[in-house]
Motif scaffolding. Structure first.
Motif, PDB file in Angstrom:
ATOM      1  N   GLN A 179       0.801  -1.224   0.000  1.00  0.00           N
ATOM      2  CA  GLN A 179       0.000   0.000   0.000  1.00  0.00           C
ATOM      3  C   GLN A 179       0.840   1.283   0.000  1.00  0.00           C
ATOM      4  O   GLN A 179       0.476   2.263  -0.633  1.00  0.00           O
ATOM      5  CB  GLN A 179      -0.947   0.019   1.201  1.00  0.00           C
ATOM      6  N   GLU A 180       1.953   1.291   0.705  1.00  0.00           N
ATOM      7  CA  GLU A 180       2.768   2.507   0.821  1.00  0.00           C
ATOM      8  C   GLU A 180       3.941   2.519  -0.159  1.00  0.00           C
ATOM      9  O   GLU A 180       4.843   3.337  -0.010  1.00  0.00           O
ATOM     10  CB  GLU A 180       3.278   2.639   2.259  1.00  0.00           C
ATOM     11  N   ALA A 181       3.929   1.609  -1.131  1.00  0.00           N
ATOM     12  CA  ALA A 181       4.982   1.616  -2.154  1.00  0.00           C
ATOM     13  C   ALA A 181       4.693   2.750  -3.127  1.00  0.00           C
ATOM     14  O   ALA A 181       3.615   2.828  -3.703  1.00  0.00           O
ATOM     15  CB  ALA A 181       5.024   0.280  -2.885  1.00  0.00           C
ATOM     16  N   ASP A 182       5.641   3.643  -3.285  1.00  0.00           N
ATOM     17  CA  ASP A 182       5.447   4.807  -4.154  1.00  0.00           C
ATOM     18  C   ASP A 182       5.583   4.438  -5.624  1.00  0.00           C
ATOM     19  O   ASP A 182       4.819   4.906  -6.465  1.00  0.00           O
ATOM     20  CB  ASP A 182       6.476   5.891  -3.828  1.00  0.00           C
ATOM     21  N   ILE A 183       6.590   3.657  -5.928  1.00  0.00           N
ATOM     22  CA  ILE A 183       6.915   3.314  -7.308  1.00  0.00           C
ATOM     23  C   ILE A 183       7.816   2.088  -7.278  1.00  0.00           C
ATOM     24  O   ILE A 183       8.434   1.790  -6.261  1.00  0.00           O
ATOM     25  CB  ILE A 183       7.611   4.507  -8.012  1.00  0.00           C
ATOM     26  N   ILE A 184       7.895   1.379  -8.374  1.00  0.00           N
ATOM     27  CA  ILE A 184       8.803   0.230  -8.460  1.00  0.00           C
ATOM     28  C   ILE A 184       9.583   0.356  -9.762  1.00  0.00           C
ATOM     29  O   ILE A 184       9.026   0.739 -10.792  1.00  0.00           O
ATOM     30  CB  ILE A 184       8.019  -1.104  -8.370  1.00  0.00           C
ATOM     31  N   ASP A 185      10.872   0.087  -9.710  1.00  0.00           N
ATOM     32  CA  ASP A 185      11.660   0.104 -10.940  1.00  0.00           C
ATOM     33  C   ASP A 185      12.092  -1.320 -11.286  1.00  0.00           C
ATOM     34  O   ASP A 185      11.735  -2.275 -10.597  1.00  0.00           O
ATOM     35  CB  ASP A 185      12.855   1.067 -10.822  1.00  0.00           C
ATOM     36  N   SER A 186      12.884  -1.447 -12.348  1.00  0.00           N
ATOM     37  CA  SER A 186      13.260  -2.781 -12.807  1.00  0.00           C
ATOM     38  C   SER A 186      14.080  -3.538 -11.765  1.00  0.00           C
ATOM     39  O   SER A 186      13.958  -4.758 -11.640  1.00  0.00           O
ATOM     40  CB  SER A 186      14.029  -2.695 -14.129  1.00  0.00           C
ATOM     41  N   SER A 187      14.887  -2.827 -10.989  1.00  0.00           N
ATOM     42  CA  SER A 187      15.669  -3.525  -9.964  1.00  0.00           C
ATOM     43  C   SER A 187      14.763  -4.019  -8.839  1.00  0.00           C
ATOM     44  O   SER A 187      15.009  -5.070  -8.256  1.00  0.00           O
ATOM     45  CB  SER A 187      16.785  -2.633  -9.414  1.00  0.00           C
ATOM     46  N   GLY A 188      13.688  -3.266  -8.550  1.00  0.00           N
ATOM     47  CA  GLY A 188      12.708  -3.714  -7.553  1.00  0.00           C
ATOM     48  C   GLY A 188      11.955  -4.937  -8.039  1.00  0.00           C
ATOM     49  O   GLY A 188      11.704  -5.879  -7.271  1.00  0.00           O
ATOM     50  N   VAL A 189      11.596  -4.945  -9.322  1.00  0.00           N
ATOM     51  CA  VAL A 189      10.943  -6.129  -9.905  1.00  0.00           C
ATOM     52  C   VAL A 189      11.905  -7.314  -9.850  1.00  0.00           C
ATOM     53  O   VAL A 189      11.510  -8.428  -9.493  1.00  0.00           O
ATOM     54  CB  VAL A 189      10.489  -5.855 -11.357  1.00  0.00           C
ATOM     55  N   GLY A 190      13.193  -7.058 -10.158  1.00  0.00           N
ATOM     56  CA  GLY A 190      14.191  -8.118 -10.087  1.00  0.00           C
ATOM     57  C   GLY A 190      14.320  -8.679  -8.680  1.00  0.00           C
ATOM     58  O   GLY A 190      14.432  -9.899  -8.489  1.00  0.00           O
ATOM     59  N   TRP A 191      14.302  -7.803  -7.691  1.00  0.00           N
ATOM     60  CA  TRP A 191      14.366  -8.242  -6.287  1.00  0.00           C
ATOM     61  C   TRP A 191      13.165  -9.129  -5.953  1.00  0.00           C
ATOM     62  O   TRP A 191      13.317 -10.198  -5.349  1.00  0.00           O
ATOM     63  CB  TRP A 191      14.419  -7.033  -5.358  1.00  0.00           C
ATOM     64  N   LEU A 192      11.955  -8.714  -6.377  1.00  0.00           N
ATOM     65  CA  LEU A 192      10.758  -9.524  -6.092  1.00  0.00           C
ATOM     66  C   LEU A 192      10.801 -10.862  -6.823  1.00  0.00           C
ATOM     67  O   LEU A 192      10.372 -11.884  -6.291  1.00  0.00           O
ATOM     68  CB  LEU A 192       9.491  -8.743  -6.456  1.00  0.00           C
ATOM     69  N   LEU A 193      11.343 -10.875  -8.041  1.00  0.00           N
ATOM     70  CA  LEU A 193      11.485 -12.154  -8.763  1.00  0.00           C
ATOM     71  C   LEU A 193      12.443 -13.087  -8.024  1.00  0.00           C
ATOM     72  O   LEU A 193      12.178 -14.287  -7.893  1.00  0.00           O
ATOM     73  CB  LEU A 193      11.984 -11.909 -10.193  1.00  0.00           C
ATOM     74  N   THR A 194      13.542 -12.527  -7.525  1.00  0.00           N
ATOM     75  CA  THR A 194      14.485 -13.337  -6.741  1.00  0.00           C
ATOM     76  C   THR A 194      13.822 -13.852  -5.474  1.00  0.00           C
ATOM     77  O   THR A 194      13.982 -15.028  -5.113  1.00  0.00           O
ATOM     78  CB  THR A 194      15.735 -12.500  -6.395  1.00  0.00           C
ATOM     79  N   CYS A 195      13.073 -13.006  -4.801  1.00  0.00           N
ATOM     80  CA  CYS A 195      12.350 -13.433  -3.587  1.00  0.00           C
ATOM     81  C   CYS A 195      11.378 -14.552  -3.930  1.00  0.00           C
ATOM     82  O   CYS A 195      11.296 -15.560  -3.209  1.00  0.00           O
ATOM     83  CB  CYS A 195      11.585 -12.257  -2.972  1.00  0.00           C
TER      84      CYS A 195
END
Length: 119
Positions: free
Chosen positions: A51-67
């Motif tokens: 809910q409090e995530a302002d924005i996500i970039d490609s490195s954030g998407v990469g982190w979530l994929l790794t998780c």
């Protein structure tokens, strides 16, 4: 990006994320989920409140994929909910909305965590 534990109920942990979801330099040295919850974090079910995530970039998407991969390998589960529209649009554009476990709210996330498939 900041993470903090909202609740802890056995193997189900609710974590809130806030700010820019991106992989900064510190994340390359220490994985934030295991640093926050413990070394067995990926064996648990983590409900990630976006809910409090302002924005996500490609490195954030990469982190979530790794998780996501780590949770699958350890037989845990990552469930995201309360996705802001701007973040949801990134997931939809990249067709990741059907890859991750994403539900509308905390109640639906808890039902999924308990193995109830209603959403």
């Amino acid at each position: 990006m900041e993470l903090h534990v909202v609740s802890h109920d056995g193997d189900v942990v609710q974590v809130a994320v806030s700010g820019r979801v991106t992989q900064d330099g510190s994340m390359r040295e220490t994985e934030p989920i295991s640093a926050l919850i413990g070394l067995d974090a990926y064996q648990r079910t983590v409900l990630l409140n976006m809910q409090e995530a302002d924005i996500i970039d490609s490195s954030g998407v990469g982190w979530l994929l790794t998780c996501h991969k780590r949770f699958n390998e350890a037989h845990g589960k990552l469930i995201m909910f309360n996705m802001p529209q701007i973040v949801a649009n990134v997931f939809k554009l990249m067709r990741l909305d059907s890859f991750f476990h994403i539900v509308a709210n905390g109640e639906a996330a808890m039902r999924m965590a308990k193995g109830e498939n209603r959403d």
